[in-house]
Design an enzyme around this catalytic site. Structure first.
Site, PDB file in Angstrom:
ATOM      1  N   SER A  28      30.241  47.045  36.044  1.00 48.32           N
ATOM      2  CA  SER A  28      31.353  46.218  35.601  1.00 48.32           C
ATOM      3  C   SER A  28      30.939  45.397  34.382  1.00 48.32           C
ATOM      4  CB  SER A  28      31.803  45.288  36.723  1.00 48.32           C
ATOM      5  OG  SER A  28      32.787  44.413  36.215  1.00 48.32           O
ATOM      6  N   HIS A  81      33.466  50.195  34.318  1.00 49.24           N
ATOM      7  CA  HIS A  81      34.542  49.409  34.938  1.00 49.24           C
ATOM      8  C   HIS A  81      34.871  48.208  34.040  1.00 49.24           C
ATOM      9  CE1 HIS A  81      36.852  47.995  38.471  1.00 49.24           C
ATOM     10  NE2 HIS A  81      36.450  46.779  38.114  1.00 49.24           N
ATOM     11  N   ASP A 109      37.313  44.864  33.545  1.00 47.18           N
ATOM     12  CA  ASP A 109      38.176  43.918  34.248  1.00 47.18           C
ATOM     13  C   ASP A 109      39.068  43.138  33.297  1.00 47.18           C
ATOM     14  OD1 ASP A 109      37.321  44.159  37.040  1.00 47.18           O
ATOM     15  OD2 ASP A 109      35.377  43.497  36.284  1.00 47.18           O
ATOM     16  N   MET A 123      41.797  40.285  32.973  1.00 47.07           N
ATOM     17  CA  MET A 123      42.326  39.136  33.743  1.00 47.07           C
ATOM     18  C   MET A 123      43.215  38.286  32.846  1.00 47.07           C
ATOM     19  SD  MET A 123      38.808  37.930  35.544  1.00 47.07           S
ATOM     20  CE  MET A 123      37.774  39.080  36.448  1.00 47.07           C
ATOM     21  N   HIS A 147      40.626  47.943  35.332  1.00 52.37           N
ATOM     22  CA  HIS A 147      41.128  47.217  36.498  1.00 52.37           C
ATOM     23  C   HIS A 147      41.992  46.060  35.994  1.00 52.37           C
ATOM     24  CE1 HIS A 147      39.861  44.514  40.170  1.00 52.37           C
ATOM     25  NE2 HIS A 147      41.148  44.809  40.170  1.00 52.37           N
ATOM     26  N   MET A 200      43.994  42.928  36.457  1.00 55.68           N
ATOM     27  CA  MET A 200      44.295  41.784  37.327  1.00 55.68           C
ATOM     28  C   MET A 200      45.301  40.923  36.577  1.00 55.68           C
ATOM     29  SD  MET A 200      40.427  41.216  38.614  1.00 55.68           S
ATOM     30  CE  MET A 200      39.849  42.314  37.330  1.00 55.68           C
ATOM     31  N   MET A 229      39.196  45.280  47.138  1.00 51.42           N
ATOM     32  CA  MET A 229      38.463  44.119  46.620  1.00 51.42           C
ATOM     33  C   MET A 229      37.636  43.523  47.755  1.00 51.42           C
ATOM     34  SD  MET A 229      39.234  44.083  43.491  1.00 51.42           S
ATOM     35  CE  MET A 229      38.130  42.700  43.192  1.00 51.42           C
ATOM     36  N   GLY A 279      38.632  37.671  40.182  1.00 45.88           N
ATOM     37  CA  GLY A 279      38.657  36.606  39.173  1.00 45.88           C
ATOM     38  C   GLY A 279      37.296  36.345  38.555  1.00 45.88           C
ATOM     39  N   PHE A 280      36.250  36.582  39.323  1.00 50.79           N
ATOM     40  CA  PHE A 280      34.910  36.251  38.835  1.00 50.79           C
ATOM     41  C   PHE A 280      33.877  37.266  39.305  1.00 50.79           C
ATOM     42  CE2 PHE A 280      37.440  32.475  39.455  1.00 50.79           C
ATOM     43  CZ  PHE A 280      37.347  31.848  38.212  1.00 50.79           C
ATOM     44  N   GLY A 330      29.821  37.998  40.374  1.00 53.70           N
ATOM     45  CA  GLY A 330      28.758  37.245  41.037  1.00 53.70           C
ATOM     46  C   GLY A 330      29.126  36.570  42.344  1.00 53.70           C
ATOM     47  N   ASP A 370      34.906  46.901  45.069  1.00 54.59           N
ATOM     48  CA  ASP A 370      34.706  46.047  43.903  1.00 54.59           C
ATOM     49  C   ASP A 370      34.436  44.600  44.326  1.00 54.59           C
ATOM     50  OD1 ASP A 370      34.667  44.957  41.396  1.00 54.59           O
ATOM     51  OD2 ASP A 370      36.779  45.328  40.943  1.00 54.59           O
ATOM     52  N   GLY A 371      33.218  44.130  44.023  1.00 63.35           N
ATOM     53  CA  GLY A 371      32.869  42.737  44.252  1.00 63.35           C
ATOM     54  C   GLY A 371      31.700  42.547  45.195  1.00 63.35           C
TER      55      GLY A 371
HETATM   56  C1  DX5 Z   1      36.090  40.677  40.190  1.00 63.10           C
HETATM   57  C2  DX5 Z   1      36.024  41.916  39.333  1.00 63.10           C
HETATM   58  C3  DX5 Z   1      34.787  42.688  39.541  1.00 63.10           C
HETATM   59  C4  DX5 Z   1      33.538  41.964  39.119  1.00 63.10           C
HETATM   60  C5  DX5 Z   1      32.428  42.445  40.010  1.00 63.10           C
HETATM   61  O1  DX5 Z   1      37.302  40.067  40.008  1.00 63.10           O
HETATM   62  O2  DX5 Z   1      37.127  42.766  39.622  1.00 63.10           O
HETATM   63  O3  DX5 Z   1      34.852  43.986  38.930  1.00 63.10           O
HETATM   64  O4  DX5 Z   1      33.196  42.182  37.782  1.00 63.10           O
HETATM   65  O5  DX5 Z   1      31.313  41.696  39.743  1.00 63.10           O
HETATM   66  P1  DX5 Z   1      30.118  41.526  40.802  1.00 63.10           P
HETATM   67  O6  DX5 Z   1      29.616  42.923  41.069  1.00 63.10           O
HETATM   68  O7  DX5 Z   1      29.150  40.680  40.092  1.00 63.10           O
HETATM   69  O8  DX5 Z   1      30.694  40.922  42.036  1.00 63.10           O
HETATM   70 ZN    ZN Z   2      37.052  44.904  38.914  1.00 64.93          ZN
END
Ligand code: DX5
Ligand code: ZN
Length: 223
Positions: free
Chosen positions: A9, A34, A36, A38, A67, A69, A138, A143-144, A146, A176-177
């Protein structure tokens, strides 16, 4: 059973070195990149949009797994396809007319994915399961990067995997996540096909070898 797909990602990448980052990951065993998107409305964070996807596309040798969001995803499907998306995943919670939106994605030639937040049940998409290429569960609240993996997701993976198998479908399950070397085996064992990983790859000492390790996991499959 085919080997798991690994999708780093890029939310966790160094955007000041985006070309070098893409070129580095081109040479790894990662299958998809991947990305993201947002909007600060659907999720409490803003990331990037079409120009960054176009920039990544210019250097990428791998399919782009986008992806979204965002609210009103239908409005932007063709724009993201034009920017270079190969897979377009929208959230079930963001669209009132998911069936129509899936076919809108497919008409562009992209693969269609539906993402479900941790609070959304897998049963909510049973009536459109045949129409979807990718189900993205998910395993954190989006949203974030880590964040910590929500273990309840394992039950959701098992549930939807058995539904996919019983209907003889090829739908891929993407997680994912919070995915990393410490939990990947359990996630694969539950039935996942695609592992998205941000921090656990990008912040590791040797991302290339982390991807190799994720790819090499032979999970015992009970399904
Ligand atoms: C979260 C994202 C993820 C994120 C995953 O909202 O959709 O794709 O980048 O990051 P890690 O693997 O660090 O949880
Ligand atoms: Zn994602």
């Amino acid at each position: 059973m085919s080997k798991q797909i690994i999708a780093p990602s890029f939310l966790s990448c160094d955007f000041g070195r985006i070309k070098e980052e893409v070129e580095y990951y081109n040479l790894t065993q990662a299958e998809w990149f991947h990305l993201d998107v947002m909007d600060g409305v659907f999720v409490p964070n803003i990331s990037f949009g079409m120009p960054i996807i176009q920039a990544i596309k210019k250097h990428s040798q791998k399919p782009l797994d986008v992806h979204l969001m965002i609210v009103n995803p239908e409005k932007y499907i063709s724009a993201f396809r034009d920017a270079g998306a190969d897979n377009i995943t929208i959230h079930a919670e963001a669209s009132h007319h998911l069936h129509r939106a899936i076919y809108q994605i497919k008409e562009t030639g992209a693969k269609a994915g539906i993402a479900l937040n941790p609070a959304t049940s897998v049963e909510s998409i049973y009536d459109i399961l045949e129409d979807i290429d990718i189900v993205c569960l998910m395993s954190v609240n989006p949203g974030f990067g880590g964040q910590k993996f929500i273990y309840k997701t394992l039950e959701k993976i098992k549930k939807i995997k058995s539904e996919i198998i019983s209907r003889n479908l090829n739908t891929l399950i993407e997680i994912d996540g919070g995915v990393g070397l410490e939990n990947a085996e359990t996630i694969l064992q539950a039935g996942a096909d695609v592992l998205v990983a941000g921090n656990s790859i990008f912040k590791s000492q040797d991302p290339k070898s982390t991807i190799e390790k994720l790819k090499a996991i032979e999970a015992f499959k009970s399904f």
